[in-house]
Design an enzyme around this catalytic site. Structure first.
Site, PDB file in Angstrom:
ATOM      1  N   ASP A  80      54.713  41.085  36.928  1.00 53.01           N
ATOM      2  CA  ASP A  80      53.081  40.169  36.754  1.00 53.01           C
ATOM      3  C   ASP A  80      52.384  39.188  37.736  1.00 53.01           C
ATOM      4  O   ASP A  80      53.565  38.387  38.929  1.00 53.01           O
ATOM      5  CB  ASP A  80      52.475  39.319  35.219  1.00 53.01           C
ATOM      6  CG  ASP A  80      51.300  39.231  34.641  1.00 53.01           C
ATOM      7  OD1 ASP A  80      50.291  39.955  35.683  1.00 53.01           O
ATOM      8  OD2 ASP A  80      50.808  38.191  33.908  1.00 53.01           O
ATOM      9  N   GLY A 183      43.545  31.367  31.140  1.00 55.92           N
ATOM     10  CA  GLY A 183      42.940  30.535  30.960  1.00 55.92           C
ATOM     11  C   GLY A 183      42.480  30.439  30.105  1.00 55.92           C
ATOM     12  O   GLY A 183      41.077  30.348  29.300  1.00 55.92           O
ATOM     13  N   GLY A 213      43.073  37.461  32.024  1.00 54.80           N
ATOM     14  CA  GLY A 213      42.779  36.125  31.254  1.00 54.80           C
ATOM     15  C   GLY A 213      42.326  36.741  30.166  1.00 54.80           C
ATOM     16  O   GLY A 213      40.867  36.450  29.802  1.00 54.80           O
ATOM     17  N   VAL A 235      47.242  39.012  28.361  1.00 52.71           N
ATOM     18  CA  VAL A 235      47.473  37.540  26.915  1.00 52.71           C
ATOM     19  C   VAL A 235      48.378  36.338  27.670  1.00 52.71           C
ATOM     20  O   VAL A 235      49.667  36.767  27.468  1.00 52.71           O
ATOM     21  CB  VAL A 235      47.169  37.624  25.914  1.00 52.71           C
ATOM     22  CG1 VAL A 235      47.396  36.728  24.883  1.00 52.71           C
ATOM     23  CG2 VAL A 235      46.158  38.633  25.238  1.00 52.71           C
ATOM     24  N   THR A 237      47.985  32.538  27.987  1.00 56.35           N
ATOM     25  CA  THR A 237      47.525  31.381  27.467  1.00 56.35           C
ATOM     26  C   THR A 237      47.411  31.133  25.999  1.00 56.35           C
ATOM     27  O   THR A 237      48.760  30.215  25.582  1.00 56.35           O
ATOM     28  CB  THR A 237      46.242  31.038  28.175  1.00 56.35           C
ATOM     29  OG1 THR A 237      46.528  30.834  29.859  1.00 56.35           O
ATOM     30  CG2 THR A 237      45.986  29.490  27.510  1.00 56.35           C
TER      31      THR A 237
HETATM   32  O1  G3H Z   1      48.277  38.430  34.020  1.00 54.06           O
HETATM   33  C1  G3H Z   1      48.212  37.075  32.932  1.00 54.06           C
HETATM   34  C2  G3H Z   1      47.282  36.771  32.032  1.00 54.06           C
HETATM   35  O2  G3H Z   1      45.615  37.143  33.031  1.00 54.06           O
HETATM   36  C3  G3H Z   1      47.367  36.467  30.995  1.00 54.06           C
HETATM   37  O3  G3H Z   1      46.428  35.074  31.191  1.00 54.06           O
HETATM   38  O4  G3H Z   1      46.282  33.222  29.982  1.00 54.06           O
HETATM   39  O5  G3H Z   1      44.115  33.969  30.257  1.00 54.06           O
HETATM   40  O6  G3H Z   1      45.835  34.827  29.390  1.00 54.06           O
HETATM   41  P1  G3H Z   1      45.459  34.376  30.005  1.00 54.06           P
HETATM   42 ZN    ZN Z   2      46.294  37.618  35.029  1.00 54.50          ZN
END
Ligand code: G3H
Ligand code: ZN
Length: 288
Positions: A80, A183, A213, A235, A237
């Protein structure tokens, strides 16, 4: 085993999204696979550069293979947000199933050239490796935000540019900026559903659209995003918050416990609950 590309194609035509969950240790990877197995969903595990530096590339790949065997479900490992061509290539070399080359902070021409280089490298090295590119600027990091994030109009992905980017680079997946941020934001996110639809209409059907995100986005917006063409949702955070909350709870409830593995029980359970909720929201159950 059905390939990741085929599963994403199926998700698109059947109207659901593959959940992509980040992990940085064995416990988290196993929880993701366990919940996916129980709900009959494919498992897509992501490691950011920081997460895979912590685990080790070879270790993450070995765990992926072991978990795939143990749980008997499709388990895919994605590198990622690889922020350079070098880190993306290193993940291909290590045996990752998928790499996300994220040069979105760079000027368009540099993003295009670097992404194309990774696609060519990945195809030459291993025909099965799939590549995700990113276009548009996604603000924030995977944590609880303390300040408001202001998404500017120029951050958002231009559908014409997306068409050009995908045609030139040959990516298998595209992550657009459509009002999302990393986040958990202080204020409620507002996804630009029309923009998702517009990007979807401009790139080939074989290219999956990815929503980054995914934490903190209200359910109705997630459902609308899937209906507009999103086939893969990241997902992180919400999982981090759940895991650390559980860990803190176990540590405070059992101050005399010194056996490390006994301190992960609550963390694993709270994280599992989030994964279960997300898979249900994404419509990813009973898909394998
Ligand atoms: O690549 C990871 C995600 O885009 C995570 O986003 O931390 O907002 O869930 P998030
Ligand atoms: Zn991301």
């Amino acid at each position: 085993m059905e390939s990741l590309s085929d599963i994403l194609k199926r998700a698109r035509t059947e109207g659901w999204a593959v959940g992509h969950f980040n992990a940085s240790n064995l416990e988290q990877m196993r929880v993701i696979c366990r919940v996916c197995r129980d709900l009959k969903s494919p498992a897509m595990i992501g490691t950011s550069e920081g997460e895979r530096d912590h685990m080790g590339l070879a270790e993450a790949v070995a765990l992926r293979s072991a978990l795939r065997h143990e749980f008997g479900i499709p388990v895919f490992l994605n590198a990622d947000h690889s922020k350079s061509v070098e880190t993306a290539k290193a993940a291909v070399d290590a045996g990752y199933d998928s790499v996300h080359i994220d040069l979105s902070a760079k000027p368009f021409a540099e993003n295009l050239a670097g992404t194309k280089e990774v696609v060519i490298y990945a195809r030459a090295k291993n025909a099965g490796v799939v590549v995700e590119g990113e276009l548009g600027y996604l603000r924030g990091e995977s944590k609880l935000q303390k300040e408001k994030i202001e998404i500017k109009p120029e951050d958002l992905t231009d559908p014409d540019q997306a068409e050009h980017f995908v045609a030139e680079t040959g990516v298998d997946r595209l992550a657009p900026a459509v009002g999302n941020s990393h986040g958990i934001a202080l204020d409620e996110p507002a996804l630009d559903i029309e923009r998702i639809r517009a990007v979807r209409a401009r790139v080939p059907e074989s290219v999956a659209l990815v929503l980054h995100g995914g934490s903190g986005i209200p359910e109705d917006q997630i459902k609308a995003a899937i209906a507009a063409g999103i086939a893969n949702i990241h997902v992180n955070t919400e999982l981090r918050v759940a895991f650390v909350r559980g860990l803190r709870q176990d540590l405070s409830e059992h101050p005399d416990e010194t056996t490390p593995y006994k301190l992960y029980r609550e963390a694993e359970q709270t994280m599992a609950k989030v994964i279960e909720e997300k898979l249900k929201l994404f419509g990813a159950m009973d898909r394998i």
